[in-house]
Design a protein around this motif. Structure first.
Motif, PDB file in Angstrom:
ATOM      1  N   GLY A   9      22.005 -11.333   2.583  1.00 43.65           N
ATOM      2  CA  GLY A   9      23.344 -10.794   1.915  1.00 43.65           C
ATOM      3  C   GLY A   9      23.357 -11.562   0.994  1.00 43.65           C
ATOM      4  O   GLY A   9      22.630 -13.018   0.537  1.00 43.65           O
ATOM      5  N   LEU A 134      29.787 -17.445   5.980  1.00 48.55           N
ATOM      6  CA  LEU A 134      30.818 -16.372   5.024  1.00 48.55           C
ATOM      7  C   LEU A 134      31.501 -17.159   4.343  1.00 48.55           C
ATOM      8  O   LEU A 134      31.337 -16.794   3.287  1.00 48.55           O
ATOM      9  CB  LEU A 134      30.730 -15.473   5.668  1.00 48.55           C
ATOM     10  CG  LEU A 134      32.343 -14.872   5.175  1.00 48.55           C
ATOM     11  CD1 LEU A 134      31.904 -13.788   4.083  1.00 48.55           C
ATOM     12  CD2 LEU A 134      33.235 -13.889   5.702  1.00 48.55           C
ATOM     13  N   ARG A 137      28.951 -18.772   2.009  1.00 42.57           N
ATOM     14  CA  ARG A 137      28.356 -18.079   0.908  1.00 42.57           C
ATOM     15  C   ARG A 137      29.802 -17.705   0.088  1.00 42.57           C
ATOM     16  O   ARG A 137      29.823 -17.383  -1.585  1.00 42.57           O
ATOM     17  CB  ARG A 137      27.956 -16.755   1.190  1.00 42.57           C
ATOM     18  CG  ARG A 137      27.152 -16.405   2.200  1.00 42.57           C
ATOM     19  CD  ARG A 137      27.217 -15.400   3.491  1.00 42.57           C
ATOM     20  NE  ARG A 137      26.696 -14.272   2.544  1.00 42.57           N
ATOM     21  CZ  ARG A 137      26.569 -13.092   3.749  1.00 42.57           C
ATOM     22  NH1 ARG A 137      27.250 -13.204   4.313  1.00 42.57           N
ATOM     23  NH2 ARG A 137      26.165 -11.546   2.120  1.00 42.57           N
ATOM     24  N   LYS A 154      34.646 -10.094  -0.564  1.00 40.74           N
ATOM     25  CA  LYS A 154      34.427  -9.803   0.955  1.00 40.74           C
ATOM     26  C   LYS A 154      34.107  -7.958   0.749  1.00 40.74           C
ATOM     27  O   LYS A 154      33.504  -7.964   1.869  1.00 40.74           O
ATOM     28  CB  LYS A 154      35.145 -10.103   0.749  1.00 40.74           C
ATOM     29  CG  LYS A 154      35.811 -12.035   1.432  1.00 40.74           C
ATOM     30  CD  LYS A 154      37.002 -12.217   2.134  1.00 40.74           C
ATOM     31  CE  LYS A 154      36.946 -13.506   2.747  1.00 40.74           C
ATOM     32  NZ  LYS A 154      38.432 -13.565   3.743  1.00 40.74           N
ATOM     33  N   ILE A 157      30.310  -7.505   0.728  1.00 37.67           N
ATOM     34  CA  ILE A 157      29.458  -8.474   1.713  1.00 37.67           C
ATOM     35  C   ILE A 157      29.788  -7.393   3.073  1.00 37.67           C
ATOM     36  O   ILE A 157      29.332  -7.396   3.747  1.00 37.67           O
ATOM     37  CB  ILE A 157      30.456  -9.347   2.328  1.00 37.67           C
ATOM     38  CG1 ILE A 157      29.852 -10.710   1.256  1.00 37.67           C
ATOM     39  CG2 ILE A 157      30.376  -9.719   3.683  1.00 37.67           C
ATOM     40  CD1 ILE A 157      30.593 -11.760   1.394  1.00 37.67           C
ATOM     41  N   GLN A 160      27.094  -4.500   3.188  1.00 41.64           N
ATOM     42  CA  GLN A 160      26.240  -5.152   3.452  1.00 41.64           C
ATOM     43  C   GLN A 160      25.963  -5.694   4.927  1.00 41.64           C
ATOM     44  O   GLN A 160      26.735  -5.148   5.796  1.00 41.64           O
ATOM     45  CB  GLN A 160      25.738  -6.197   3.071  1.00 41.64           C
ATOM     46  CG  GLN A 160      25.201  -6.186   1.046  1.00 41.64           C
ATOM     47  CD  GLN A 160      24.858  -7.009   0.560  1.00 41.64           C
ATOM     48  OE1 GLN A 160      25.437  -8.501   1.112  1.00 41.64           O
ATOM     49  NE2 GLN A 160      24.656  -7.439  -0.573  1.00 41.64           N
ATOM     50  N   GLU A 163      24.756 -10.335   9.141  1.00 35.59           N
ATOM     51  CA  GLU A 163      23.684 -11.417   9.106  1.00 35.59           C
ATOM     52  C   GLU A 163      23.245 -11.016  10.307  1.00 35.59           C
ATOM     53  O   GLU A 163      22.686 -11.435  10.709  1.00 35.59           O
ATOM     54  CB  GLU A 163      24.740 -12.198   8.000  1.00 35.59           C
ATOM     55  CG  GLU A 163      25.249 -12.397   7.447  1.00 35.59           C
ATOM     56  CD  GLU A 163      23.993 -12.367   6.043  1.00 35.59           C
ATOM     57  OE1 GLU A 163      22.463 -12.482   5.956  1.00 35.59           O
ATOM     58  OE2 GLU A 163      23.920 -11.131   5.465  1.00 35.59           O
TER      59      GLU A 163
END
Length: 200
Positions: A9, A134, A137, A154, A157, A160, A163
């Motif tokens: 991501g 997170l 990131r 956010k 993310i 996507q 993870e």
């Protein structure tokens, strides 16, 4: 030739990992930059984009108007899906042609954020997922993308693939969590891929 995919991501550091393979002499296909190139240079795709989004998708100078395109697709999952359905097949063809240029190498690496979403994983033999928590990131992205807020990041993310799912589907995981050193993980995989290369 062994073909290795690298995904993860936004903010996990997959580009850093791909760059390490490049330093080791391994050709790396950067799907993001190649997609931009294809959108500017593939006449069939340009026609498809104009048909889908109107002539204003390109400037008078013939350049892709990324701002306009982003405004159309950013808050519309349907439009984003439509754009990807146009672009991804041409990128897959571009990757297939690119592979032929590196037939003398033991293996190659394809870096792509949407490796699973675009079905690009089907073009590679092994998958690496790059992982970072997170909070790590978000911290990285706020430093890199200063025009974006934490809420913006956010939202990206959240759209996507998780993870957890990427790691579950990958053959290998590289942890880029600011706790473990990345270079030894890349070097170990490099040696493994050199050993596997002759079997592909």
């Amino acid at each position: 030739m062994l073909k290795v995919g690298v995904t993860g991501g936004i903010g996990v550091g997959k580009t850093v990992v791909a760059r390490m393979f490049k330093v080791l002499g391994i050709p790396v296909y950067d799907s993001d930059s190649r997609a931009k190139w294809v959108m500017h240079n593939n006449e069939a795709l340009k026609t498809e984009l104009i048909t889908a989004y109107g002539a204003q998708v390109f400037t008078e100078q013939g350049q892709l108007d990324r701002g306009y395109l982003a405004s159309v697709v950013f808050n519309s999952p349907e439009q984003l899906k439509r754009l990807n359905s146009l672009v991804h097949p041409h990128v897959r063809n571009d990757f297939a042609n690119w592979i032929n240029l590196h037939a003398d190498k033991p293996y190659i690496v394809k870096e792509a954020a949407l490796m699973y979403e675009s079905e690009a994983w089907k073009q590679v033999d092994k998958m690496i997922a790059v992982y970072a928590p997170l909070e790590v990131r978000i911290k990285r992205l706020l430093m890199r993308d200063t025009h974006r807020t934490e809420a913006d990041l956010k939202a990206i993310i959240d759209r996507q693939l998780t993870e957890e799912e990427k790691m579950a589907r990958a053959d290998f995981v590289i942890k880029n969590d600011d706790q473990q050193m990345v270079i030894p993980q890349v070097l170990a995989l490099h040696e493994r891929f050199l050993g596997l290369a002759h079997t592909y």
